[in-house]
Design a protein around this motif. Structure first.
Motif, PDB file in Angstrom:
ATOM      1  N   ASN A  20       0.859  -1.178   0.000  1.00 34.68           N
ATOM      2  CA  ASN A  20       0.000   0.000   0.000  1.00 34.68           C
ATOM      3  C   ASN A  20       0.901   1.235   0.000  1.00 34.68           C
ATOM      4  O   ASN A  20       1.748   1.389   0.880  1.00 34.68           O
ATOM      5  CB  ASN A  20      -0.900  -0.012   1.238  1.00 34.68           C
ATOM      6  CG  ASN A  20      -1.874   1.133   1.236  1.00 34.68           C
ATOM      7  OD1 ASN A  20      -2.206   1.681   0.191  1.00 34.68           O
ATOM      8  ND2 ASN A  20      -2.338   1.516   2.416  1.00 34.68           N
ATOM      9  N   TRP A  21       0.719   2.101  -0.992  1.00 34.15           N
ATOM     10  CA  TRP A  21       1.546   3.295  -1.141  1.00 34.15           C
ATOM     11  C   TRP A  21       0.700   4.526  -0.856  1.00 34.15           C
ATOM     12  O   TRP A  21      -0.370   4.692  -1.435  1.00 34.15           O
ATOM     13  CB  TRP A  21       2.075   3.383  -2.575  1.00 34.15           C
ATOM     14  CG  TRP A  21       2.955   2.253  -2.966  1.00 34.15           C
ATOM     15  CD1 TRP A  21       2.564   1.068  -3.515  1.00 34.15           C
ATOM     16  CD2 TRP A  21       4.371   2.189  -2.840  1.00 34.15           C
ATOM     17  NE1 TRP A  21       3.651   0.279  -3.748  1.00 34.15           N
ATOM     18  CE2 TRP A  21       4.783   0.944  -3.338  1.00 34.15           C
ATOM     19  CE3 TRP A  21       5.331   3.071  -2.356  1.00 34.15           C
ATOM     20  CZ2 TRP A  21       6.112   0.567  -3.374  1.00 34.15           C
ATOM     21  CZ3 TRP A  21       6.662   2.686  -2.387  1.00 34.15           C
ATOM     22  CH2 TRP A  21       7.034   1.442  -2.889  1.00 34.15           C
ATOM     23  N   THR A  22       1.178   5.409   0.022  1.00 33.94           N
ATOM     24  CA  THR A  22       0.466   6.648   0.312  1.00 33.94           C
ATOM     25  C   THR A  22       1.468   7.793   0.458  1.00 33.94           C
ATOM     26  O   THR A  22       2.561   7.604   0.989  1.00 33.94           O
ATOM     27  CB  THR A  22      -0.356   6.564   1.610  1.00 33.94           C
ATOM     28  OG1 THR A  22       0.495   6.156   2.669  1.00 33.94           O
ATOM     29  CG2 THR A  22      -1.508   5.606   1.487  1.00 33.94           C
ATOM     30  N   ALA A  23       1.067   8.966  -0.006  1.00 37.89           N
ATOM     31  CA  ALA A  23       1.865  10.170   0.218  1.00 37.89           C
ATOM     32  C   ALA A  23       1.549  10.649   1.628  1.00 37.89           C
ATOM     33  O   ALA A  23       0.384  10.770   2.011  1.00 37.89           O
ATOM     34  CB  ALA A  23       1.511  11.238  -0.809  1.00 37.89           C
ATOM     35  N   VAL A  24       2.584  10.887   2.434  1.00 41.98           N
ATOM     36  CA  VAL A  24       2.364  11.209   3.840  1.00 41.98           C
ATOM     37  C   VAL A  24       2.874  12.589   4.240  1.00 41.98           C
ATOM     38  O   VAL A  24       2.448  13.122   5.258  1.00 41.98           O
ATOM     39  CB  VAL A  24       2.999  10.144   4.762  1.00 41.98           C
ATOM     40  CG1 VAL A  24       2.267   8.823   4.617  1.00 41.98           C
ATOM     41  CG2 VAL A  24       4.467   9.981   4.492  1.00 41.98           C
TER      42      VAL A  24
END
Length: 175
Positions: A20-24
């Motif tokens: 799971n890839w998310t911009a944080v």
């Protein structure tokens, strides 16, 4: 302003998505980067994925004002699936305009993440928006006074010669 984008990779919770890839986070004034690892905690890894220019436009000040009025002002990061495993995502855009980010939500191929703005960036965007914003006066449109209902050109079926009911369908002629 150059804006670094931090992307976090964590294990997926379903069998269909391994990661799971998310911009944080965003890093104002960051130098160039290409998926540099910043931090690792177990299987979770944070990368400085890319540095993009954050460009503010004078015609978009209304959108910036809407963003700044939100409970948490944000930067919208747009990402797309990358060509291979070395670059799993391409960071396409970082914008402060919620209207522009909404355009990228429509196609279904892009991932749009809402990342909280650091306080210094909030001040920078607010200064720009206040300096360049021009309030447009609301002008209510008025109806034309021309009576268009007085002429009945083309009304009804031209094949019916009777004046009694112009909306009646023509009868079927048997020969």
């Amino acid at each position: 302003m150059p804006l670094g984008v931090v992307v976090r990779k964590v294990p997926g919770v379903t069998r269909w998505a391994k990661w799971n890839w998310t911009a944080v986070a965003v890093l104002p004034g960051a130098g160039p980067a290409d998926w540099q690892e910043l931090r690792r905690e177990g299987e979770a890894v944070e990368y400085h994925a890319a540095t993009l220019p954050l460009t503010l436009w004078a015609v978009e000040t209304e959108a910036y004002m809407v963003n700044l009025a939100d409970q948490v002002p944000s930067i919208y990061v747009v990402m797309r699936k990358g060509p291979d495993d070395s670059r799993p995502l391409d960071v396409v855009l970082a914008t402060a305009s919620p209207y522009e980010s909404q355009d990228y939500c429509d196609n279904g191929d892009d991932i749009v993440e809402k990342v909280p703005m650091p306080q210094g960036l909030v001040a920078w965007v607010r200064d720009f928006a206040v300096r360049n914003h021009e309030q447009e006066e609301f002008i209510k449109r008025r109806r034309d006074r021309i009576r268009v209902d007085l002429v009945e050109d083309g009304r009804g079926d031209a094949r019916i010669r009777q004046q009694s009911d112009v909306f009646r369908a023509p009868k079927r002629v048997m020969t």
